[in-house]
Design an enzyme around this catalytic site. Structure first.
Site, PDB file in Angstrom:
ATOM      1  NE  ARG A 194       0.044   8.535 -48.182  1.00 35.32           N
ATOM      2  CZ  ARG A 194       0.776   9.643 -48.384  1.00 35.32           C
ATOM      3  NH1 ARG A 194       1.241  10.390 -47.498  1.00 35.32           N
ATOM      4  NH2 ARG A 194       1.262   9.906 -49.561  1.00 35.32           N
TER       5      ARG A 194
ATOM      6  CG  ASP B 116       8.673   7.885 -52.470  1.00 33.61           C
ATOM      7  OD1 ASP B 116       9.020   8.637 -51.326  1.00 33.61           O
ATOM      8  OD2 ASP B 116       7.690   7.747 -52.889  1.00 33.61           O
ATOM      9  NE  ARG B 117       9.251  13.190 -49.122  1.00 32.10           N
ATOM     10  CZ  ARG B 117       8.523  13.954 -48.383  1.00 32.10           C
ATOM     11  NH1 ARG B 117       7.300  13.950 -48.875  1.00 32.10           N
ATOM     12  NH2 ARG B 117       8.707  14.849 -47.689  1.00 32.10           N
TER      13      ARG B 117
ATOM     14  CG  HIS C 289       8.577  12.759 -54.488  1.00 32.98           C
ATOM     15  ND1 HIS C 289       8.353  11.176 -54.269  1.00 32.98           N
ATOM     16  CD2 HIS C 289       7.821  13.377 -53.520  1.00 32.98           C
ATOM     17  CE1 HIS C 289       7.565  11.156 -53.498  1.00 32.98           C
ATOM     18  NE2 HIS C 289       6.877  12.257 -52.835  1.00 32.98           N
TER      19      HIS C 289
END
Length: 459
Positions: A16, A241-242, A324
């Site tokens: 990232r 995803d959170r 998560h």
């Protein structure tokens, strides 16, 4: 040909960086070549590729796929969607792995890659090894093919395939992230009344930053719940995803509190099972898992680390403070905020109470937000070692799972090194403010003893 990545982009859990500064299309191409060589060395010939809604995700995707195919892998493009849709694809398409182009919950100028291969997350040492492979130019050669597969309808259908009920009035905030279109489809498949905001994908995030673990990012959702008098509200991060949630009064239900609610029906179905939470989670969560007859397990923070531990312990459920949530029970074991939403509706329904009542029943504690202390990379882990040895000499009760977590009569405090930034992260929880002040003073004393300055911004 060789290619060196900027050292800051090879993170613990993913790759990232800032597009145009530390991350470029050349990096995406080189990653494609390096990942193709790794995949082929493990007998994998094809993978799925998905992307989030950032303004540069398409350009990075094109470069990545060029690298993957020139390295001899066939690629199935699944298009724009949340990271969990890509994870789902690796289980439901005839592929041997997958890469999602995503900047996750970072600001709009960030982007990156989350990688899966042969049923595992590629993280930690494996990410460093990809960087070394690229720097040496150890690439495979070939001419892979590209095909397209539209999976969003199948993925959403699977989310509700075995839904076990619950009709509520719910507010939803997709934060202009990649989960928006899937959410629009999901609410049509659910009973009840649903009010959605910011489901239009916009990589500039014009309304608020898509990180539901920061309370100010939930203001729009709280207003929606209050104005329409809804039962509760659910929010997602930039790549889905959170999960974040608020009850009918607009109170935030934090990650560990969600796990406490979700654990009850799971433990009814799998009595005595292990439920995992990270070291930042409240003691009351671990106590609650025990009360429900489960085996609480505290583990290291980080979605890749949690997934690995779940496999090892066969845990049906795990969760992190960061939102998560991982279901292996009736699901695949990966973190998926859309699926966690479906299971939250079920869990509230099975409890016979409202989410507000469930929140009311939770023990009242006082906690700090996550406190962050800038520290030089070279000192990051050394400070934790120094703190641990001082605590040991003082005879304190310390858990060393991930940094130092100290239990005392007042409650507990945690100090750990971040895997993704040059900071130490601290958190404390007590029964009352006076206790919390004493715990924070202990953290300050330990930092001072190791020469770490605490700035006013950290208070």
């Amino acid at each position: 040909m060789t290619h060196a990545f900027h050292p800051t982009i090879l993170r613990e859990y993913d790759i990232r960086g800032i597009v145009g500064s530390t991350l470029s299309a050349d990096d995406a191409y080189a990653l494609g070549r390096s990942f193709a060589a790794l995949a082929r060395s493990e007998g994998v010939s094809n993978i799925a590729v998905g992307r989030d809604g950032r303004t540069h995700s398409m350009e990075l995707q094109d470069a990545l796929i060029r690298g993957l195919t020139e390295g001899g892998l066939d690629v199935v493009r699944i298009g724009q969607g949340p990271s969990p849709m890509l994870y789902w694809s690796t289980y439901n398409l005839p592929v041997g792995g997958g890469i999602q182009i995503t900047g996750s919950h970072n600001p709009a100028d960030y982007n990156g890659f989350k990688m899966l291969l042969n049923g595992r997350s590629v993280f930690g040492a494996e990410i460093k090894a990809l960087g070394e492979r690229s720097a040496r130019g150890e690439w495979s050669e070939g001419q892979g093919q590209v095909s397209d597969e539209d999976v969003i309808d199948r993925y959403v259908a699977r989310l509700t395939e075995d839904f076990e009920g619950g009709e509520y009035r719910i507010g939803w905030d997709a934060g202009n992230g990649a989960a928006g279109p899937a959410l629009d489809k999901l609410v049509k498949a659910l009973p009840g009344e649903h009010h959605t905001i910011f489901t239009e994908v916009d990589g500039r995030f014009p309304n608020h930053h898509p990180d539901p673990t920061v309370e100010k990012n939930l203001e729009h959702l709280k207003s929606l719940v209050r104005e329409k008098n809804l039962d509760f509200g659910i929010a997602y991060d930039g790549d889905g995803d959170r999960i974040g949630a608020v009850d009918g009064q607009g109170r935030v239900i934090w990650g560990d509190q969600l796990v406490a609610i979700l654990a009850e029906p799971v433990l009814a179905a799998e009595p005595g099972a292990t439920i995992i939470a990270d070291v930042k989670a409240s003691q009351s969560l671990f106590d609650r898992i025990g009360e429900l007859g489960g085996k609480p397990l505290m583990w290291k923070t980080g979605h890749s680390l949690i997934k690995s531990k779940m496999k090892e312990t066969q845990a049906p459920l795990a969760g992190e403070m960061s939102g998560h949530i991982f279901f292996k029970h009736r699901w695949y074991g990966f973190d998926d905020a859309l699926y966690a939403s479906v299971r939250l509706i079920e869990a509230v329904n099975k409890s016979g109470k409202s989410l507000t009542e469930l929140r009311d029943a939770m023990p009242d504690t006082v906690t700090t937000p996550e406190l962050r202390f800038p520290v030089d990379e070279s000192r990051k882990f050394a400070v934790i070692d120094e703190v641990l040895s001082r605590l040991e000499q003082s005879g304190a009760t310390v858990d060393r799972t991930d940094g130092a977590r100290v239990n005392s009569a007042d409650g507990w405090w945690l100090l750990r090194a971040s895997n993704t930034q040059d900071v130490l992260v601290a958190r404390a929880e007590a029964k009352d403010q006076a206790g919390l002040d004493r715990l924070v003073a202990e953290i300050d004393a330990q930092l001072a003893a190791s020469g770490v300055e605490r700035t006013e911004a950290d208070h």
